[in-house]
Design an enzyme around this catalytic site. Structure first.
Site, mmCIF file in Angstrom:
data_model
loop_
_atom_site.group_PDB
_atom_site.id
_atom_site.type_symbol
_atom_site.label_atom_id
_atom_site.label_comp_id
_atom_site.label_asym_id
_atom_site.label_seq_id
_atom_site.Cartn_x
_atom_site.Cartn_y
_atom_site.Cartn_z
ATOM 1 N N GLY A 1 0.776 -1.239 0.000
ATOM 2 C CA GLY A 1 0.000 0.000 0.000
ATOM 3 C C GLY A 1 0.804 1.284 0.000
ATOM 4 O O GLY A 1 0.312 2.329 -0.425
ATOM 5 N N ASP B 1 -4.567 1.745 10.943
ATOM 6 C CA ASP B 1 -5.937 1.334 11.266
ATOM 7 C C ASP B 1 -5.957 0.811 12.704
ATOM 8 O O ASP B 1 -6.073 1.584 13.653
ATOM 9 C CB ASP B 1 -6.382 0.285 10.242
ATOM 10 C CG ASP B 1 -7.833 -0.113 10.385
ATOM 11 O OD1 ASP B 1 -8.496 0.357 11.321
ATOM 12 O OD2 ASP B 1 -8.336 -0.905 9.579
HETATM 13 C C1 PRP Z 1 -2.942 -2.633 5.185
HETATM 14 C C2 PRP Z 1 -2.242 -1.298 5.142
HETATM 15 C C3 PRP Z 1 -1.387 -1.306 6.389
HETATM 16 C C4 PRP Z 1 -2.191 -2.145 7.353
HETATM 17 C C5 PRP Z 1 -2.923 -1.249 8.317
HETATM 18 O O1 PRP Z 1 -2.120 -3.565 4.594
HETATM 19 O O2 PRP Z 1 -1.463 -1.164 3.965
HETATM 20 O O3 PRP Z 1 -0.126 -1.899 6.175
HETATM 21 O O4 PRP Z 1 -3.105 -2.908 6.578
HETATM 22 O O5 PRP Z 1 -3.750 -1.985 9.180
HETATM 23 P P1 PRP Z 1 -3.488 -2.141 10.739
HETATM 24 O O6 PRP Z 1 -3.145 -0.780 11.306
HETATM 25 O O7 PRP Z 1 -4.813 -2.643 11.221
HETATM 26 O O8 PRP Z 1 -2.391 -3.132 10.940
HETATM 27 P P2 PRP Z 1 -2.675 -4.882 3.871
HETATM 28 O O9 PRP Z 1 -2.609 -6.029 4.796
HETATM 29 O O10 PRP Z 1 -3.997 -4.589 3.251
HETATM 30 O O11 PRP Z 1 -1.590 -5.124 2.749
HETATM 31 P P3 PRP Z 1 -1.361 -4.301 1.404
HETATM 32 O O12 PRP Z 1 -0.742 -2.971 1.802
HETATM 33 O O13 PRP Z 1 -0.440 -5.149 0.597
HETATM 34 O O14 PRP Z 1 -2.721 -4.099 0.755
#
Ligand code: PRP
Length: 179
Positions: A44, A103
């Site tokens: 991301g 998040d």
């Molecule tokens: C998402 C985002 C953050 C994380 C935030 O990654 O990019 O790294 O989740 O969430 P948290 O604060 O609840 O831990 P994702 O797992 O979707 O991977 P990606 O970036 O490859 O889509």
């Protein structure tokens, strides 16, 4: 792709303006460092990292960590998987961790703890978006370009089932498309 968006939450222009401001703060805060080690959380953060770091005229080394917690859906799974373990030598170094969204805080919390265990002298965190909500992990980003309510957003790196990352803005998907 644009037709799938219910509303644009953060425009491309607003992103550009805030990145200028965040970059200036980082430049001021790290001005006594020779170089900067950046750890970017895939996938991301790629657009945010590329645009932010080009505004910072330091000698920057970049390492990318493949960490996943959403697994393509709309909510954090609660489990942070380190999909590969390639970490830079951060011993006695200042590290800036860059991610797209804060998040529950679990991802940044675990990455920060890991880098601290590896001997980093300081670990600062920088996110494009910080969600206004209670965190599972007690963590506040050192730099957050935007704060939003707790809603699911896509674009500028953020995905839904792997898609929409390449939207130049951040928006909310039509609810009919989200299951
Ligand atoms: C998402 C985002 C953050 C994380 C935030 O990654 O990019 O790294 O989740 O969430 P948290 O604060 O609840 O831990 P994702 O797992 O979707 O991977 P990606 O970036 O490859 O889509």
């Amino acid at each position: 792709m644009n037709k799938d968006i219910e509303k644009v939450l953060i425009t491309e222009e607003a992103i550009g303006r805030r990145l200028d401001e965040v970059a200036q703060r980082i430049i001021a805060d790290f001005s006594n460092q020779d170089s900067l080690q950046v750890v970017a959380i895939l996938k991301g953060s790629v657009f945010f990292m590329a645009d932010l770091l080009r505004r910072i005229p330091f000698k920057i080394e970049i390492e990318c960590l493949n960490v996943s917690s959403y697994h393509g859906g709309t909510t954090s799974s609660g489990q942070v998987d380190f999909l590969d373990q390639k970490l830079p030598d951060v011993h006695r170094r200042c590290v800036l961790v860059v991610d797209d969204i804060l998040d529950t805080g679990q991802t940044l919390g675990e990455v920060k703890a890991k880098l601290t265990r590896l001997g980093a002298s300081e670990v600062k965190t920088c996110v494009l978006i910080s969600k206004k909500k209670e965190r599972v992990c007690d963590l506040k980003a050192d730099y957050a370009a935007f704060e939003i309510d707790d809603e699911f957003v896509v674009g500028y790196g953020l995905d839904y089932r792997g898609q929409y990352r390449n939207l130049p803005y951040v928006g909310v998907l039509k609810s009919s498309l989200v299951s």
